[in-house]
Scaffold this motif. Sequence first.
Motif, mmCIF file in Angstrom:
data_model
loop_
_atom_site.group_PDB
_atom_site.id
_atom_site.type_symbol
_atom_site.label_atom_id
_atom_site.label_comp_id
_atom_site.label_asym_id
_atom_site.label_seq_id
_atom_site.Cartn_x
_atom_site.Cartn_y
_atom_site.Cartn_z
ATOM 1 N N ASP A 1 -1.887 -48.377 85.228
ATOM 2 C CA ASP A 1 -1.489 -49.783 85.151
ATOM 3 C C ASP A 1 -1.509 -50.360 86.570
ATOM 4 O O ASP A 1 -0.616 -50.095 87.374
ATOM 5 N N VAL A 2 -2.526 -51.172 86.874
ATOM 6 C CA VAL A 2 -2.692 -51.694 88.234
ATOM 7 C C VAL A 2 -1.559 -52.620 88.645
ATOM 8 O O VAL A 2 -1.330 -52.819 89.839
ATOM 9 N N SER A 3 -0.828 -53.167 87.702
ATOM 10 C CA SER A 3 0.305 -54.025 88.064
ATOM 11 C C SER A 3 1.432 -53.204 88.702
ATOM 12 O O SER A 3 2.319 -53.773 89.323
ATOM 13 N N GLN A 4 1.383 -51.893 88.573
ATOM 14 C CA GLN A 4 2.399 -51.014 89.147
ATOM 15 C C GLN A 4 2.086 -50.585 90.585
ATOM 16 O O GLN A 4 2.880 -49.890 91.208
ATOM 17 N N MET A 5 0.938 -51.003 91.116
ATOM 18 C CA MET A 5 0.586 -50.629 92.497
ATOM 19 C C MET A 5 1.506 -51.325 93.483
ATOM 20 O O MET A 5 1.847 -52.501 93.301
ATOM 21 N N ASN A 6 1.872 -50.609 94.540
ATOM 22 C CA ASN A 6 2.670 -51.239 95.587
ATOM 23 C C ASN A 6 1.741 -51.897 96.616
ATOM 24 O O ASN A 6 0.515 -51.758 96.542
#
Length: 178
Positions: free
Chosen positions: A73-78
């Motif tokens: 889930d790319v929305s979880q990248m910092n």
Amino acid sequence: MHALVSRYTTALNSLDRMSDFMVPALARLTFVAVLLFYYWNSAMLKIDGSIFSASAGAFGQIFPKAAEEVLWDVSQMNIFQRLVIFFGTVAEFVLPALILVGLLTRLAALGMIGFIWVQTIVDITGHGVKLGSLFDNTLTLVDQRVMWTFLMLVLVFKGAGALSVDALFRKRGEPAVA
């Protein structure tokens, strides 16, 4: 005997002059034939619509363990992961393009050397690829990456050669001979 030695040294001098032209050109041609599209295709896999939007593939390629933990889930990248992916993707496009045209070639080749070894570290630590070892009669990751590095070192030490944008700039910068 003196004539033979003289002919031999004359031939060597000719080869030396020719190598100043040929070696950088062949190094760049080899890079283009072997690695240019490898890096550009890799960069294309990291883009999801635009260069500013990292794909799940990029997340999984560069941070495989972190991507797996959040099911890609790319929305979880910092922010750190986003920056690394962005600059890594830009580097995969820009550095090979600079080498292709022979612009800032020595710096681009140094950048590629860094990129190659960061890529190698990610392959080993993130993807579980075995490094292997040199001089063991098997082709492993270390053999491949040492060859790529050597090719880049040729460009670092020899430059882009006469058929390059660097050479055009060098010629424009030289004072006219009266």
